[in-house]
Design a protein around this motif. Structure first.
Motif, PDB file in Angstrom:
ATOM      1  N   GLN A  20       0.822  -1.211   0.000  1.00  0.00           N
ATOM      2  CA  GLN A  20       0.000   0.000   0.000  1.00  0.00           C
ATOM      3  C   GLN A  20       0.860   1.267   0.000  1.00  0.00           C
ATOM      4  N   ILE A  21       1.988   1.236   0.692  1.00  0.00           N
ATOM      5  CA  ILE A  21       2.899   2.383   0.668  1.00  0.00           C
ATOM      6  C   ILE A  21       3.419   2.611  -0.745  1.00  0.00           C
ATOM      7  N   CYS A  22       3.755   1.524  -1.429  1.00  0.00           N
ATOM      8  CA  CYS A  22       4.207   1.635  -2.824  1.00  0.00           C
ATOM      9  C   CYS A  22       3.141   2.315  -3.683  1.00  0.00           C
ATOM     10  N   TYR A  23       1.895   1.890  -3.541  1.00  0.00           N
ATOM     11  CA  TYR A  23       0.821   2.433  -4.372  1.00  0.00           C
ATOM     12  C   TYR A  23       0.579   3.907  -4.079  1.00  0.00           C
ATOM     13  N   GLU A  24       0.595   4.279  -2.805  1.00  0.00           N
ATOM     14  CA  GLU A  24       0.339   5.677  -2.460  1.00  0.00           C
ATOM     15  C   GLU A  24       1.478   6.574  -2.947  1.00  0.00           C
ATOM     16  N   ALA A  25       2.711   6.089  -2.880  1.00  0.00           N
ATOM     17  CA  ALA A  25       3.839   6.857  -3.406  1.00  0.00           C
ATOM     18  C   ALA A  25       3.739   6.989  -4.927  1.00  0.00           C
ATOM     19  N   LYS A  27       1.027   6.988  -6.711  1.00  0.00           N
ATOM     20  CA  LYS A  27      -0.055   7.927  -7.047  1.00  0.00           C
ATOM     21  C   LYS A  27       0.416   9.376  -7.002  1.00  0.00           C
ATOM     22  N   GLU A  28       1.499   9.619  -6.252  1.00  0.00           N
ATOM     23  CA  GLU A  28       2.071  10.966  -6.183  1.00  0.00           C
ATOM     24  C   GLU A  28       3.179  11.174  -7.212  1.00  0.00           C
ATOM     25  N   GLY A  29       3.334  10.207  -8.124  1.00  0.00           N
ATOM     26  CA  GLY A  29       4.299  10.370  -9.203  1.00  0.00           C
ATOM     27  C   GLY A  29       5.691   9.886  -8.903  1.00  0.00           C
ATOM     28  N   ALA A  30       5.874   9.140  -7.806  1.00  0.00           N
ATOM     29  CA  ALA A  30       7.205   8.661  -7.447  1.00  0.00           C
ATOM     30  C   ALA A  30       7.648   7.513  -8.346  1.00  0.00           C
ATOM     31  N   ILE A  31       8.945   7.369  -8.466  1.00  0.00           N
ATOM     32  CA  ILE A  31       9.555   6.192  -9.092  1.00  0.00           C
ATOM     33  C   ILE A  31       9.749   5.174  -7.972  1.00  0.00           C
ATOM     34  N   VAL A  32       8.939   4.156  -7.948  1.00  0.00           N
ATOM     35  CA  VAL A  32       8.902   3.225  -6.819  1.00  0.00           C
ATOM     36  C   VAL A  32       9.790   2.015  -7.084  1.00  0.00           C
ATOM     37  N   ILE A  33      10.550   1.640  -6.065  1.00  0.00           N
ATOM     38  CA  ILE A  33      11.359   0.424  -6.100  1.00  0.00           C
ATOM     39  C   ILE A  33      10.776  -0.558  -5.098  1.00  0.00           C
ATOM     40  N   VAL A  34      10.257  -1.659  -5.594  1.00  0.00           N
ATOM     41  CA  VAL A  34       9.597  -2.670  -4.772  1.00  0.00           C
ATOM     42  C   VAL A  34      10.624  -3.743  -4.402  1.00  0.00           C
ATOM     43  N   CYS A  35      10.879  -3.916  -3.102  1.00  0.00           N
ATOM     44  CA  CYS A  35      11.847  -4.918  -2.658  1.00  0.00           C
ATOM     45  C   CYS A  35      11.199  -5.869  -1.654  1.00  0.00           C
TER      46      CYS A  35
END
Length: 262
Positions: A20-25, A27-35
């Protein structure tokens, strides 16, 4: 869109709160790294992040208890993605068991995941954040790190350690324009309880205190880039934790009675 284009790394991100933290970040346009360790799940989270952010997203298998693997993944991230702006240390687990019945192997493993792994990746990332002159480290601890209850001795001990560690490095990194925030959730209906409470005895008793993971994830994302010391939810448990410190006897009564649902 303050996070647009910022690189956010989340550990323990294959499901539950980390997801959920990944998704919310995103939604704000972040480049997300899922580990996460579960490689079969992180790809799907990455794809969702790309849809939300309309930005690239990345997924890497990582076991935070394996320093060599952490070093390898961070080196790949530096080459393939770039500098990390935000580190969210979410990887961790708990087990609700009487201390005397808990194997020392389980005790050691919980400390390696919840404390030592968190410290290792934080150290590696913080060095780079100092070089770039900015950053934000968010450590997911627990209300259990403020108020211990029966059958959570080891889990509480690890989260007390995370709180102490976070409070210290917050001061150490402040002059480098690096923020450190500790998140202290109460119970959330996530897969955390698959291991901690497989028979769902505890979960069924704390329904009134449950925090929605997506709600808390939004709270976290909103404070990124701000010098927020802590986020504590739910408020009733945060208040009980304060009472635990101010009025120890009352605190023991609450911890061993009203808030002892295990």
């Amino acid at each position: 869109m303050k996070l647009k284009g910022k690189v956010v790394l989340v550990t323990g991100a294959s499901s539950g709160f980390g997801e959920q933290i990944c998704y919310e970040a995103a939604k704000e346009g972040a480049i997300v790294i899922v580990c996460a360790r579960r490689i079969q799940l992180i790809g799907a989270v990455k794809e969702c992040c790309m849809e939300y952010s309309q930005q690239p997203a990345y997924a890497y298998q990582m076991d935070v208890t394996n320093p060599e693997q952490v070093d390898h993944v961070l080196a790949r991230i530096e080459d393939e993605v770039g500098a990390i702006d935000v580190l969210v240390n979410n990887a961790g687990y708990g087990l609700f068991e009487d201390f005397v019945n808990t194997s020392f192997e389980e005790i050691r493993n919980m400390f390696e995941v919840n404390v030592l792994g968190l410290m290792y990746i934080t150290k590696r990332v913080a060095v780079k954040m100092i070089e770039q002159g900015s950053g934000h480290v968010i450590n997911v601890a627990s209300i259990a790190g403020k108020m211990a209850t029966p059958k959570s001795s080891i889990y509480s001990a690890t989260k007390f350690a995370v709180l102490g560690f976070s409070n210290s490095i917050r001061l150490e990194l402040k002059s480098f324009n690096i923020h450190v925030t500790t998140v202290n959730p109460g119970p959330m209906e996530t897969n955390f309880f698959d291991k901690a409470d497989p028979e769902e005895v505890y979960l069924s008793k704390v329904q009134p205190f449950l925090t929605e993971p997506a709600f808390l994830a939004r709270k976290i994302v909103k404070i990124i880039g701000k010098p927020r010391r802590e986020i504590n939810k739910p408020l009733i448990m945060a208040a009980a934790a304060k009472a635990y410190v101010l009025f120890p006897r009352v605190g023991d009564y609450l911890a061993g009675g009203i808030f002892n649902k295990k």
